[in-house]
Design a protein around this motif. Structure first.
Motif, mmCIF file in Angstrom:
data_model
loop_
_atom_site.group_PDB
_atom_site.id
_atom_site.type_symbol
_atom_site.label_atom_id
_atom_site.label_comp_id
_atom_site.label_asym_id
_atom_site.label_seq_id
_atom_site.Cartn_x
_atom_site.Cartn_y
_atom_site.Cartn_z
ATOM 1 N N ILE A 180 40.778 31.045 50.871
ATOM 2 C CA ILE A 180 40.934 32.579 51.138
ATOM 3 C C ILE A 180 41.752 33.135 49.941
ATOM 4 C CG2 ILE A 180 41.661 34.561 52.613
ATOM 5 C CD1 ILE A 180 40.957 32.656 54.804
ATOM 6 N N ALA A 198 39.433 33.721 46.951
ATOM 7 C CA ALA A 198 38.557 34.921 47.174
ATOM 8 C C ALA A 198 39.165 36.308 47.000
ATOM 9 C CB ALA A 198 37.945 34.810 48.502
ATOM 10 N N VAL A 199 40.523 36.367 47.617
ATOM 11 C CA VAL A 199 41.257 37.557 47.722
ATOM 12 C C VAL A 199 41.620 37.971 46.110
ATOM 13 C CG1 VAL A 199 43.479 38.840 48.203
ATOM 14 C CG2 VAL A 199 42.127 37.462 49.978
ATOM 15 N N ASP A 217 38.589 38.970 43.749
ATOM 16 C CA ASP A 217 38.227 40.296 44.060
ATOM 17 C C ASP A 217 39.090 40.969 43.494
ATOM 18 O OD1 ASP A 217 36.844 39.880 47.651
ATOM 19 O OD2 ASP A 217 35.982 39.499 45.476
ATOM 20 N N ARG A 230 38.611 44.158 40.663
ATOM 21 C CA ARG A 230 38.930 45.557 40.715
ATOM 22 C C ARG A 230 39.679 46.006 39.697
ATOM 23 N NH1 ARG A 230 39.900 43.877 46.091
ATOM 24 N NH2 ARG A 230 42.491 44.116 45.782
ATOM 25 N N PRO A 242 44.678 38.691 54.690
ATOM 26 C CA PRO A 242 44.302 39.279 53.516
ATOM 27 C C PRO A 242 44.395 40.676 53.337
ATOM 28 C CG PRO A 242 42.760 37.279 54.302
ATOM 29 C CD PRO A 242 44.033 37.650 55.455
ATOM 30 N N SER A 292 45.924 41.961 50.039
ATOM 31 C CA SER A 292 45.128 43.079 49.144
ATOM 32 C C SER A 292 46.006 44.226 48.944
ATOM 33 C CB SER A 292 43.823 43.198 49.702
ATOM 34 O OG SER A 292 42.969 42.112 49.578
ATOM 35 N N ASP A 298 47.114 45.774 45.485
ATOM 36 C CA ASP A 298 46.542 47.036 44.913
ATOM 37 C C ASP A 298 47.854 47.995 44.591
ATOM 38 O OD1 ASP A 298 43.473 47.087 46.841
ATOM 39 O OD2 ASP A 298 44.157 46.294 44.937
ATOM 40 N N TYR A 354 37.354 38.202 54.519
ATOM 41 C CA TYR A 354 37.594 36.949 53.952
ATOM 42 C C TYR A 354 37.605 35.945 55.181
ATOM 43 C CZ TYR A 354 38.947 39.430 49.744
ATOM 44 O OH TYR A 354 39.052 40.000 48.902
ATOM 45 N N LEU A 388 32.963 35.418 54.143
ATOM 46 C CA LEU A 388 32.725 34.811 52.615
ATOM 47 C C LEU A 388 31.281 34.125 52.430
ATOM 48 C CD1 LEU A 388 36.368 32.819 52.468
ATOM 49 C CD2 LEU A 388 35.344 34.792 51.262
#
Lengths: 551, 107, 556
Positions: B57, B60-61, B64, B68, B85, B89, B93, C492, C497
């Protein structure tokens, strides 16, 4: 525009409290001066160990600032955290700012580093009092939701000024601790209104334990801090005598009160129940109409409470100890759990003060010990003081929190500091037990604290610590074999520098020799961090203090 | 606790800047420190987290996040205490936004 | 000769029970009044084995004294009762089964007793007839589940036996009506007996016995949410709801499910909603309990009317002072009514939005978890398309049109209620909210009930809102698109996913999925300072001191 102080992080508070953009952080997060102890306890560390310190401007005036992050480990003080605060106060002595601002939000000692935290907090107190002595005001700004508890509650009342919002709390022990000790009838920790009545900003304001009460607004804190710049309250025998009279008077007037509302009524408030509904402006206006009542000279001091229940036995009973130390040349007696008197050694007279029976230090005992110290300073210039420590910790009662036990204990600490500064040597000796916060403002604020080898010193036993931190007890036991930072044990305190040395000796003369050595060779500056580094128990504190002080 | 490392290439450099810190290491939260890592060409990320087993995870986070913002020559250091998550995120950000402001970019 | 009495057996039986009560109590029966000390004896006299007994366990109000009394009757005398409860909340409710007094159960919601209920069912000590929604259960009181004896709670009674149920009227009228008009027996516990009631909520004719209870009946403040606990993520989702749903469809009439997510929406109307110019254009009419978090919006002039299922502790004086907004009696206090409010939520609202625990790939949403039987409450009534509805509103027509986009030409146009499930992709302990297979399946096997307990069915759900985005299922063509739309906002989680990236991008282009930025919501604005109130004290201040929170929420 209102900006909530409570909702802001420590850094956000600094950013909006000081003049925009003026904050220059010392030992900022990028320098990664972090706790060396948390990883082994499977707890993530913070880059700044939960406190941001640095220089800045407030209304154009130079200030030093420290802000504790309540969101990280409840703002608990660990080795690095404490050292950053100590370093900041030392820096103030060379920087000479218009004030040192401490934005306090803390539960007190960080349990994961209990011993370092306890010693660290007493080092903070001594360093803070040095700054006050140098004529630089120290301001405590207390506005976080977690409040200012434990050792930080003591630190707060060592400062010149305290500013609180009505959202915040200032106390020694948390209500949950009191409830689990003495039951829900003693203090119902779920009765939030009761908790805030007893320890919240409004009550502290009405009793005078905080000087200024503000709304939960960073701008209001800023204004209050600005008004206090450059205004010191020197700590002198006279000022401490006044403080003593005030605290004794409080005990006399309010010692029998069961609830804050009774106190407010006795203060002269017509409608005590309304207090909780008033906003801070209304309450300030109301307080200004109250006429302070005269405090009787020594009232409230005669009635020492009945002794706390004692645990079985004790390492050394005090008469035996005194015989070993003074070979019969003493006139120390006990009144309840208070010990006081004088003793002779090699032609020198010492003042003796302390506690016995594993006393719980409540408002009366703190005050009574302070009385002895003040009397010694006033009447016997230069006479050394020996503090005999045997305590189960601070008294865990609603009444003591209501009366502001943190202020009473801080007062004792300030009196001892005054004695030291006035040329009295002050030696602390843990001869039986020193638990929890019981000796932060006595033994740990002396020139140095010593202990008998059989003494018990701890913040908390491991089973209780395991419950509170939710770390497996076996793991704590295993770790404590190699790291003295949290586990009980007088050896750990020696290793950490908190106890200067143990006094060994079965033979009559040995203890006397130790005492004489201590009287003549104890440094009067705080060397505990240095000792902790040299002995390997506290490897970072001294470095961090030095780095900050030289920033 | 778990330590994780990730690296991403192909971003744009911001030059030098003062380190940026957002967040607090509290339950369900995290702190993110972004520092310059000049001439590395990378966005490297080091994570210490009390919530173990979520490497996929995190990957993946962060992927992304990189898509961005596409930062290069930066090092992200994270102390995490079980943030979801969503919160991760959000903090990433927020940190990137402060970075842009600090580096004189559009706020 | 045929005797006509076989057609009036219920009435005769009722007389017999009343006579038994009179005989047993003698002078201890003062008109309709019975002392608390005689409660158990009264119940033993009026009950018969196998009776259907409705015990007022509402969502908020509980006839707790009567529950305790019932649990003390002699099971040799009274057994095999068939219990009907809206909410099974008290330990005594389950004691009835363990004590052998009751054996069958029909109910709607069980909340705190869910685990013990599951255990007793597994042990065979309880036979569940069915788990219902509130409105369903009430409806069956008039068809095939009419109570023989009802035990209810009221604020006060007068000497004649009229009842004042006050702000927490809740389920009492529907229970009593069904019972009284089918020769049943109604026993009420009251907090006090008054000479003159503020108003009559239940006429004395419908009430048989009144028992002044030793303690006021329990009421739980279930709908109070401390704004201090609302997170930034919830603020973000609330902004997306207001912009992407309320503004988009022009929602004037709605219901909010319980929770912090919807509390955040309520607190953003006067701030974020105001900045979008939405006042007067959305959120005028509510089927809603008196949420304290709605106070700022009411004060700012957003709200024209609120009808409530029950009351909320601490709101009484505020409601009294805002009679233009709430439904109040001539006496000034709130009149709530769960049955009518449920009907209002079903037929007269254009949007329902609520949270849930799990959503699967068809959009079925469930709060069922293993080893617990919790039931449904009222959400399915609110969260369902009202196919019997005929009147139109712009929001209803727009949603209906979207549902038919790309469908067969000339198809019969329909309206559609907006049913929104709002959930963070991960719950506490990193439990994903999106799953391939709901726990409900396994739970149904465990509890031996006919169907997996689904709160809101996928074909009723029109939108799914997460911190990742808003999925409009109305615009999905076919099951595959629907699945990808759900995966596309599942973040997620393993479900998220595993999305088909290309399809999800395509759905985003078509605005089937909208991310925050697509909605014009700037995540940097999603901070707690956007909330109109950030603490309980802020709410009290917003109410001008009229709101009086229960002790557990007060720090002052």
């Amino acid at each position: 525009m209102n900006r909530s102080f409570a909702e802001a992080s420590a850094r956000e508070r600094i950013a909006h409290l000081l003049d925009a953009g003026s904050f220059r952080e010392i030992l900022g997060p990028a320098e990664r001066v972090m706790s060396p102890h948390l990883a082994q306890l499977d707890t993530p560390a913070a880059f700044d160990d939960g406190v941001a310190i640095g220089r800045g401007l407030l209304q154009g005036q130079p200030v030093l600032v420290a802000a504790q992050e309540g969101g990280f480990m409840g703002g608990g003080v660990g080795e690095v955290h404490g050292a950053k605060l100590v370093g900041l106060f030392k820096l103030a002595l060379s920087d000479r700012p218009q004030a040192v601002l401490v934005l306090a939000e803390s539960g007190g000692v960080r349990l994961h580093e209990a011993n370092a935290g306890l010693i660290g907090i007493s080092e903070v107190m001594r360093a803070l009092l040095d700054v006050r002595h140098a004529g630089i005001p120290v301001l405590m700004l207390i506005g976080g939701a977690k409040g200012c508890f434990g050792g930080m509650g003591l630190v707060a009342r060592c400062a010149d000024h305290v500013v609180m919002s009505d959202l915040a709390r200032l106390a020694m022990s948390g209500p949950e601790v009191i409830e689990s000790s003495h039951g829900v009838e003693e203090f119902d920790s779920k009765d939030l209104a009761l908790v805030w009545r007893t320890t919240g900003g409004k009550h502290r304001f009405l009793t005078g334990d905080c000087d200024v009460l503000v709304e939960d607004d960073i701008g209001a804190f800023r204004a209050a801090a600005g008004a206090a710049l450059g205004r010191t309250r020197p700590v002198t025998l006279e000022s401490l005598a006044d403080e003593h009279a005030l605290l004794a008077g409080r005990l006399a007037h309010f010692g029998e009160c069961h609830d804050a509302r009774e106190i407010w009524s006795r203060l002269g408030l017509a409608n005590a129940a309304q207090v909780t509904e008033l906003d801070t402006a209304a309450l300030r206006a109301l307080k200004s109409t109250l006429v302070p009542s005269p405090s009787p000279a020594s009232a409230g001091e005669t009635n020492l409470h009945t002794p706390s229940p004692t645990s079985a036995g004790g390492a050394a009973s005090w008469p035996l100890l005194l015989d070993r130390l003074f070979a019969g040349q003493h006139s120390v007696h006990h009144e309840g759990e208070l010990l006081r008197g004088t003793a002779q050694i090699q032609g020198r007279t010492l003042a003796i003060v302390g506690t016995t029976d594993h006393a719980a230090i409540g408002v009366e005992l703190a005050l009574a010990q302070a009385r002895v110290v003040l009397d010694t300073v006033r009447n016997h210039p230069g006479r050394p003081l020996l503090l005999l420590v045997d305590t189960q910790g601070q008294r865990l009662r609603h009444r003591d929190e209501l009366l502001g036990i943190n202020r009473y204990m801080a007062h004792l600490g300030c009196c001892i500091e005054l004695a030291r500064r006035s040329g009295h040597r002050v030696i602390g000796l843990v001869y039986d037990q020193a638990l929890s916060g019981g000796f932060i403002t006595s033994g740990l604020i002396a020139d140095a604290c010593y202990a008998l080898p059989e003494a018990q010193i701890r913040v908390m036993r491991l089973p209780a610590m395991a419950r509170v931190t939710k770390i497996d007890e076996k793991r704590l036991e295993a770790l404590s074999l190699s790291n003295p930072v949290f586990a009980p044990g007088v050896q750990n305190y020696v290793a950490m520098g908190g106890v200067r040395a143990l006094w060994h000796g079965d033979l009559q003369g040995d203890l006397q020799a130790e005492l004489l050595m201590a009287l003549d060779h104890t440094p009067i500056i705080d060397e505990r961090a240095r000792d902790g580094a040299a002995r390997g128990g506290r490897q970072l504190a001294a470095q961090v203090i030095a780095r900050v002080a030289a920033a | 606790m778990e330590t994780l490392h990730f690296q991403f290439t192909g971003g744009r450099t911001l030059g030098s800047f003062a380190p940026v810190l957002v967040g607090v290491v509290g339950s369900g939260n995290l702190e993110v420190l972004i520092e310059p890592q000049p001439a590395s060409g990378l966005c490297s990320v080091a994570i210490t987290t009390s919530a173990t087993g979520f490497g996929a995870i995190w990957a993946a986070v962060l992927r992304d996040f990189h898509e961005r913002h596409g930062l290069a020559d930066v090092a992200l250091s994270i102390h995490d205490m079980g943030a979801t998550p969503a919160v991760v995120s959000l903090r990433l950000d927020q940190a990137a936004a402060q970075l842009n402001t600090a580096a004189g970019g559009r706020p | 000769m045929d005797t006509p009495t076989r057609w009036n057996t219920l009435a005769h039986n009722r007389s017999e029970r009343m006579q038994r009560a009179a005989q047993h109590l003698g002078p201890r029966l003062h008109g309709k009044r019975v002392d608390a000390a005689d409660a158990v004896e009264l119940l033993a006299a009026v009950l018969e084995p196998g009776d259907r007994v409705c015990l007022e366990g509402n969502n908020q109000k509980q006839a707790d004294f009567l529950a305790q009394a019932l649990a003390q009757v002699d099971p040799a005398q009274v057994h095999g009762l068939h219990m009907l409860l809206s909410v099974l909340a008290l330990p005594e409710h389950l004691d009835l089964f363990e004590n052998g007094i009751a054996s069958r159960l029909d109910f709607s919601f069980s909340g705190p007793q869910g685990t013990r209920l599951a255990r007793l069912v597994a042990a065979g000590q309880i036979r569940i007839g069915a788990i219902h929604t509130y409105l369903e259960l009430f409806s069956r009181y008039f068809v095939d589940l009419t109570p023989r004896v009802s035990l209810v709670a009221a604020q006060a009674a007068d000497a004649q036996g009229n009842l004042y149920t006050g702000p927490n009227t809740e389920d009492t009228p529907v229970i009593v009506e069904a019972t009284a008009f089918r020769s049943g027996i109604v026993v009420a516990q009251v907090n006090e007996v008054m000479d003159r009631l503020p108003r009559v909520d239940i006429p004395a004719d419908w009430v048989d016995f009144v028992i002044p209870a030793p303690r006021p009946h329990l009421i739980e403040p279930l709908f109070t949410r401390d704004p201090a606990q609302i997170s930034e993520i919830q603020v973000l989702m609330a902004m997306m709801a207001i912009k992407g749903l309320y503004a988009e469809y022009g929602v004037q009439r709605l219901n909010h499910g319980i929770g912090f997510d919807t509390a955040a929406i309520e607190l953003l109307l006067p701030t974020y909603g105001e900045s979008l110019g939405l006042k007067g254009r959305v959120c005028k009419h509510w089927a809603l309990n008196p949420h304290p978090t709605l106070i700022p919006a009411i004060e700012a002039g957003w709200v024209e009317s609120v009808h409530s299922f029950g009351s909320e502790l601490g709101m009484e004086n505020y409601i009294r002072a805002r009679s233009d907004v709430f439904f109040t009696g001539a006496d000034g206090s709130l009149r709530s009514n769960r049955a009518f409010c449920q009907a209002a939520g079903h037929y007269a609202c254009d949007l329902f939005i609520g949270s849930t625990l799990q959503i699967d790939l068809q959009g079925h949403s469930s709060t069922a978890t293993l080893n617990r039987i919790t039931g449904f409450g009222g959400a399915p009534n609110m969260g369902a398309d009202a196919r019997g509805r005929r009147h139109a509103t712009p929001a209803w027509l727009k949603a209906g049109a979207q549902a038919q986009q790309g469908g067969a030409a000339g198809a019969m146009p329909r309206g559609r209620k907006l049913v929104v499930q709002m959930v963070e992709t991960f719950r506490e302990h990193m439990q994903p909210a999106f799953v391939e297979r709901l726990d409900a399946w396994q739970m149904a096997e465990q509890a031996r009930i006919d169907l997996p307990p689904v709160m809101i069915y996928g074909d009723d759900v029109t939108h799914i809102l997460t911190e990742e985005g808003l999925a409009n299922l109305l615009l999905c063509r076919g099951d595959e698109e629907r699945e990808q739309a759900i995966r596309g906002v599942a973040g997620y989680t393993p479900v998220g996913l595993a999305r088909d990236r290309r399809m999800v991008e395509n759905l985003r282009d078509r605005r089937v999925i909208q991310r925050a930025e697509d909605l014009g919501v700037d995540k940097r604005d999603a901070t707690r300072s956007l909330l109109a109130a950030r603490s309980m004290r802020d709410l009290v201040r917003a109410s001008g001191g009229l709101y009086d929170p229960p002790a557990r929420f007060r720090t002052w």
